[in-house]
Write a protein that holds these residues in place. Structure first.
Motif, PDB file in Angstrom:
ATOM      1  N   ASP A 138      61.745 -23.330   3.346  1.00 57.27           N
ATOM      2  CA  ASP A 138      61.036 -22.512   2.360  1.00 57.27           C
ATOM      3  C   ASP A 138      59.711 -23.167   1.956  1.00 57.27           C
ATOM      4  OD1 ASP A 138      61.283 -20.059   0.884  1.00 57.27           O
ATOM      5  OD2 ASP A 138      61.419 -21.281  -0.937  1.00 57.27           O
ATOM      6  N   GLN A 139      59.744 -24.470   1.784  1.00 59.51           N
ATOM      7  CA  GLN A 139      58.535 -25.220   1.424  1.00 59.51           C
ATOM      8  C   GLN A 139      57.473 -25.056   2.519  1.00 59.51           C
ATOM      9  OE1 GLN A 139      57.788 -26.820  -1.364  1.00 59.51           O
ATOM     10  NE2 GLN A 139      57.034 -28.889  -1.055  1.00 59.51           N
TER      11      GLN A 139
ATOM     12  N   ALA B 142      56.097 -21.334   2.747  1.00 58.36           N
ATOM     13  CA  ALA B 142      55.182 -21.072   1.637  1.00 58.36           C
ATOM     14  C   ALA B 142      53.840 -21.758   1.878  1.00 58.36           C
ATOM     15  CB  ALA B 142      55.804 -21.542   0.325  1.00 58.36           C
TER      16      ALA B 142
ATOM     17  N   TRP C 189      51.661 -25.689  -2.540  1.00 54.54           N
ATOM     18  CA  TRP C 189      53.023 -26.147  -2.777  1.00 54.54           C
ATOM     19  C   TRP C 189      53.742 -25.059  -3.566  1.00 54.54           C
ATOM     20  CZ3 TRP C 189      54.744 -31.691  -2.687  1.00 54.54           C
ATOM     21  CH2 TRP C 189      53.869 -32.504  -1.940  1.00 54.54           C
ATOM     22  N   ARG C 190      55.071 -24.945  -3.374  1.00 53.30           N
ATOM     23  CA  ARG C 190      55.794 -23.905  -4.117  1.00 53.30           C
ATOM     24  C   ARG C 190      55.786 -24.197  -5.622  1.00 53.30           C
ATOM     25  NH1 ARG C 190      61.645 -24.071  -1.930  1.00 53.30           N
ATOM     26  NH2 ARG C 190      61.063 -26.267  -1.921  1.00 53.30           N
TER      27      ARG C 190
END
Ligand SMILES: *Cc1c(COP(=O)(O)O)cnc(C)c1O
Length: 373
Positions: free
Chosen positions: A229-230, A233, A240-241
């Motif tokens: 996910d990081q 994104a 950065w998330r």
């Protein structure tokens, strides 16, 4: 060796002594959407991939937190719930990996060797031949518990031959000991900003084979530690998330400039090797006994047996050195009483001679004659 404030030299496994220029680079507040910051972030990610010669096959996923956060994220993201991990253990950091697997409920088996022995290649070969359910193997490059160098290249060859994927915890070796993705087959490696790359603490990163990471959607049971996910994104909007450690990244960028100026892995590794040699010889000359056989010693941190002299008290020894500006580290071995002296961070031969002289002074002051175990 000028110090303008009362600042200790850190002979530890981290956090470490950093240069003034690295500290200075943090004196700016950038917003997370600031163009300058976004460029710095992209540049750091590119440069970290270059250090392992990862070309376009690897991607860099940085993550907030200490190194352990990234080790946990690597395991939680890359080992699916249906996978099985073989953990090669010869120290506390290998053991910590098994604890992470327990938390995540990941299936794993352990091949363990003594803390003063490298991981066992024959046992690895045998285990992978016998247990066909194993999908991943994880090894610690330099086990910082003792300072031992594990044979990552050989581990990688055996692991690849059995069609398993290799994960590497190179936390304390990354940037000082070569790990070339074009020579050594591995799936992912994890390290942090504040060890051999000489940045400040606050973030880790995982360099992952892109083709492997692409298959990891939904593996992680942790949101903040989900590398997939990081990564998605960051690829999507360059951000950065969650709140990025902006100052840490600015310092890291400067630290990477200094890493390049020193000649990259070769230059940095050479300085640490020289530090290690000076320290080892000086300690042996005083009668201290190193834990490891010379051929197993990585130029990162040195472990010595606690002296048998009845006048030796580790706390007194530690405090005496600390008063003189030198911070060493207690041992972490389960098998023997020991202490450790690191040789990484922004330290050179002068500092090594400095700590040796301080050790001599503290020994004499406390009338310690028998430094052997
Ligand atoms: C330092 C280190 C870590 C991570 O430690 P943190 O304290 O979480 O930064 C992990 N593995 C090894 C081998 C290390 O040396």
């Amino acid at each position: 060796m000028q110090r303008d404030i009362q600042e200790p030299w850190l002979f530890t496994p981290g956090p470490l002594t950093t240069s003034k220029t690295v500290k200075h680079a943090m004196l700016v507040d950038y917003g997370s959407r600031d163009n300058k910051f976004i460029q710095v972030n992209a540049s750091i990610r590119r440069r970290l991939v270059d250090i392992i010669n990862g070309r376009d096959e690897f991607v860099c996923v940085p993550l907030q937190g200490s190194g352990t956060f990234s080790v946990e994220a690597m395991i939680g993201t890359l080992v699916p719930s249906a996978g099985k991990l073989l953990v090669l253990v010869n120290g506390a950091y290998g053991k910590r990996i098994t604890k992470i697997c327990d938390y995540y409920g990941r299936d794993y088996v352990v091949n363990e060797t003594a803390e003063d022995e490298p991981v066992d290649l024959d046992a690895l070969e045998q285990r992978l031949s016998e247990d066909v359910d194993i999908t991943h193997v994880i090894v610690v490059h330099c086990e910082t518990t003792s300072g031992i160098l594990n044979p990552v290249a050989e581990v990688a060859t055996i692991t690849a031959r059995h069609n398993c994927k290799l994960l590497v915890d190179a936390m304390s070796a990354f940037g000082a000991i070569e790990l070339d993705a074009q020579k050594i087959p591995f799936s992912a490696v994890v390290a942090s900003s504040n060890k051999c790359l000489e940045g400040v603490p606050g973030m880790g990163f995982c360099l992952v084979r892109k083709a492997d990471l692409e298959q990891c959607k939904g593996n992680s049971v942790s949101l903040s530690l989900d590398l997939y996910d990081q990564w998605v994104a960051m690829e999507t909007n360059s951000q950065w998330r969650f709140t990025p450690p902006t100052h840490v990244l600015l310092a890291f960028n400067q630290a990477l400039d200094e890493f390049d100026a020193e000649g990259g892995v070769q230059g940095r590794g050479a300085r640490y090797q020289q530090n290690c040699d000076i320290l080892m010889q000086g300690m042996i000359d005083m009668g201290f006994q190193p834990l490891l056989k010379p051929e197993l010693q990585a130029p990162i941190i040195l472990t010595f047996h606690t002296p048998s002299d009845p006048n030796f008290d580790f706390q007194v020894f530690y405090d005496g050195l600390s008063e003189r500006g030198y911070v060493i580290y207690p041992g972490k071995l389960t098998v023997a009483d020991s202490f450790r002296v690191g040789c990484i961070g922004r330290l050179d031969s002068e500092h090594m001679h400095g700590v040796l002289a301080a050790i001599r002074e503290v020994l004499d002051l406390n009338n310690i004659k028998q430094c052997a175990a």
